[in-house]
Design an enzyme around this catalytic site. Structure first.
Site, PDB file in Angstrom:
ATOM      1  N   ASN A 110      37.620  32.014  38.034  1.00 45.27           N
ATOM      2  CA  ASN A 110      38.244  32.275  39.324  1.00 45.27           C
ATOM      3  C   ASN A 110      37.375  33.109  40.264  1.00 45.27           C
ATOM      4  O   ASN A 110      37.860  33.609  41.264  1.00 45.27           O
ATOM      5  CB  ASN A 110      39.595  32.962  39.134  1.00 45.27           C
ATOM      6  CG  ASN A 110      40.480  32.229  38.157  1.00 45.27           C
ATOM      7  OD1 ASN A 110      40.575  32.611  37.001  1.00 45.27           O
ATOM      8  ND2 ASN A 110      41.071  31.138  38.603  1.00 45.27           N
ATOM      9  N   VAL A 169      36.942  35.822  45.162  1.00 46.92           N
ATOM     10  CA  VAL A 169      37.948  35.843  44.106  1.00 46.92           C
ATOM     11  C   VAL A 169      39.099  34.945  44.490  1.00 46.92           C
ATOM     12  O   VAL A 169      39.568  34.980  45.617  1.00 46.92           O
ATOM     13  CB  VAL A 169      38.503  37.268  43.884  1.00 46.92           C
ATOM     14  CG1 VAL A 169      39.382  37.315  42.653  1.00 46.92           C
ATOM     15  CG2 VAL A 169      37.381  38.263  43.784  1.00 46.92           C
ATOM     16  N   CYS A 170      39.555  34.146  43.550  1.00 50.76           N
ATOM     17  CA  CYS A 170      40.714  33.291  43.799  1.00 50.76           C
ATOM     18  C   CYS A 170      41.939  33.979  43.232  1.00 50.76           C
ATOM     19  O   CYS A 170      42.165  33.980  42.033  1.00 50.76           O
ATOM     20  CB  CYS A 170      40.514  31.935  43.132  1.00 50.76           C
ATOM     21  SG  CYS A 170      41.908  30.847  43.353  1.00 50.76           S
ATOM     22  N   LEU A 171      42.692  34.612  44.126  1.00 53.28           N
ATOM     23  CA  LEU A 171      43.867  35.370  43.684  1.00 53.28           C
ATOM     24  C   LEU A 171      44.925  35.230  44.766  1.00 53.28           C
ATOM     25  O   LEU A 171      44.664  35.541  45.930  1.00 53.28           O
ATOM     26  CB  LEU A 171      43.456  36.841  43.495  1.00 53.28           C
ATOM     27  CG  LEU A 171      44.462  37.775  42.870  1.00 53.28           C
ATOM     28  CD1 LEU A 171      44.677  37.417  41.408  1.00 53.28           C
ATOM     29  CD2 LEU A 171      43.982  39.207  42.975  1.00 53.28           C
TER      30      LEU A 171
END
Lengths: 374, 166
Positions: B91, B98-100
């Site tokens: 991620n 950041v993939c959040l």
């Protein structure tokens, strides 16, 4: 004909609970076999060309393939061979559901425990669980620190005793043993070995502002220590040899990290724990001492926001106004300033209705209405 | 030469800065486990964070640096977070993005103004501990994480050893 009658009779003697019926060309044997004090209901059909098909009870289903294989391999000529094979399979391969008698083991535990409590003088406390499943033992070391272990019993193992929890670092180094005394000796030896480690950690806890762990346990081999505003250091020591160079990590803004890392690199070659590991670490970092935790009153409340503060701006007064919108959801009841909530609801395109904006509470996502601020 | 007069802050702007200051103060006093945030420079909106790799993960033993940019509209817009230290993670991409979902605006994301920097950084650290291969940024790492976890662990460890040391 005589032979056949013999077989029938023997069958009746050996398996009295199996009844035989015939249907067309096939014979059906139905009933139960009695093995190791338990009944297993089975049905076996025998076709005219001596093919046997077994129907097994639920508790034997996991073994169905194995049993079928055993039977087909035998190429049985009559039902007796089949039943013999099934019974002997159950007897040898299928574990019994009956309770195993542990009374000898319990006697052994009680004896070991009695012997153990009379043998040692340095037991602080010991407690055998009522159901004889475990013993909790604690002792005091030379500095008066208390250490505890929990010993459990492995009923199916020759080495009956094993330590299942302890407050020592690297607690998994203990060996199983058939003697409780042996277990306790291992524990005492470990406590002895870790004395310098416990001493050092106590010095840290006394002389530093430890941020993490919040409540240090004896098993924790690291401390995160406050050095200056926004800057802390994580020191991890080797519990079995504290004089080994500890692992040091810095947390904070780059300029501070750089400053301390340069100091550390310059001091690394002078690492000398002979005058005390703690002062050795201090000189590694180029410090006189670690800053102390400020008194509680100076720090103020630890909470980021009080219940009555606005949950968006984290203060109570905005433009000298207290939060006026409260979420209607009983389990939420968060407070908001109309300005703050309005700003958020507009950011997520909430609906405008006359003098109100309707949207979702940013905390609980239930509907919330907010007056449009003037 | 004209003198530059800073425009006075509106009450809303004052509130926004005050909230950020309060958050930083609290995190400095009682920081969450393995997380440290500090103001990097004179810039009000630029922060720096360190996260230690959680124990028992391939990131254990590393210290990861992050850059946080606070938007002018914070807390009505989420902060942007970027790993400066290289990380091998399903991620987190090569540029440190950041993939959040917590740091994206609704309806695509889940940012709320009631969340703070602390919650976001704890979530980022959790992400190191529990990667989410079903919503990947690096598809090949996600595939590897699912199908050949051993390889993933080895590579993530080697990245940690190579890039996340002080």
């Amino acid at each position: 004909m005589k032979m056949e009658e013999d077989t029938e009779l023997r069958l009746l003697f050996k398996y009295p609970l199996i009844s035989k019926t015939s249907k067309g060309g096939t014979l059906i044997y139905k009933g139960s076999v009695y093995v190791k004090e338990e009944y297993y209901e089975i049905t076996i059909t025998e076709s005219s060309d001596n093919n046997f098909t077994l129907t097994l009870p639920e508790e034997l289903t996991p073994f169905k393939d194995e049993i079928d294989e055993v039977v087909t391999k035998l190429h049985p000529k009559n039902i007796e061979i089949v039943l013999d094979a099934v019974s002997s399979f159950i007897e040898t391969k299928v574990p019994s559901n009956k309770l195993v008698d542990h009374s000898d083991t319990y006697k052994h535990i009680l004896y070991e425990y009695w012997d153990f409590t009379r043998f040692y003088l340095n037991i602080k406390s010991s407690c055998l669980a009522y159901d004889l499943s475990k013993v909790d033992i604690s002792t005091l070391d030379q500095a008066g620190r208390q250490h505890a272990i929990q010993v459990s019993f492995n009923f199916y193992d020759e080495d009956l005793f094993s330590i299942t929890s302890s407050d020592l670092p690297q607690g998994n180094l203990f060996k199983k043993s058939s003697s409780l005394k042996d277990i306790y000796d291992q524990f005492l030896a470990a406590v002895e070995v870790f004395q310098p480690f416990f001493d050092l950690m106590e010095v840290f806890d006394r002389h530093c502002w430890v941020l993490d762990p919040e409540r240090p346990k004896r098993s924790h081999d690291y401390r995160r220590i406050w050095i200056e505003e926004n800057f802390s250091v994580i020191i991890t020591v080797n519990p079995s040899d504290v004089s080994r160079l500890p692992d040091i990590k810095f947390l904070g803004p780059e300029r501070s990290v750089d400053k301390y890392r340069d100091a550390l690199n310059a001091n690394l070659c002078d690492w000398d724990p002979s005058g005390g590991v703690f002062s050795g670490i201090l000189s590694l970092l180029g410090l006189e001492c670690f800053p102390q935790k400020p008194a509680a009153s100076a720090r103020g409340s630890d909470l980021l926001l009080e219940d009555s503060d606005c949950s968006i701006c984290f203060t109570s007064r905005l433009n000298n106004k207290l939060p006026e919108v409260v979420c209607n959801n009983k389990s939420c009841e968060k407070h908001y300033h109309a300005e703050c909530l309005y700003e958020w609801l507009m950011a997520v395109n909430a609906r405008r209705l006359f003098t109100e904006v309707v949207g979702q509470c940013p905390n609980c996502e239930k509907n919330i209405a907010c007056p449009i601020p003037k | 030469m004209k003198e530059v007069v800073p425009t006075p802050l509106t009450p809303m702007e004052r509130m926004q800065r005050q909230r950020l200051g309060q958050e930083l103060l609290k995190m400095n006093k009682s920081p969450p486990e393995g997380i440290c945030v500090s103001r990097n420079s004179d810039r009000y909106d630029l922060l720096e964070a360190n996260i230690t790799g959680p124990a028992g993960t391939p990131y254990d033993g590393g210290v990861f640096n992050l850059q946080i940019i606070i938007p002018e509209k914070y807390p009505f817009l989420p902060p942007s977070i970027k790993f400066v230290t290289r990380v091998y993670h399903p991620n987190i991409d090569d540029h440190g993005r950041v993939c959040l979902d917590l740091i994206k605006m609704p309806p695509a994301g889940n940012w709320k103004p009631t969340l703070g920097l602390e919650g976001i950084l704890i979530a980022v650290r959790m992400l190191l501990e529990f990667p989410n291969p079903d919503d990947p940024l690096m598809t090949h790492i996600a595939e590897e994480f699912k199908r050949n976890n051993e390889n993933y662990v080895t590579k993530a460890k080697s990245y940690t050893e190579k890039y996340a040391q002080q």
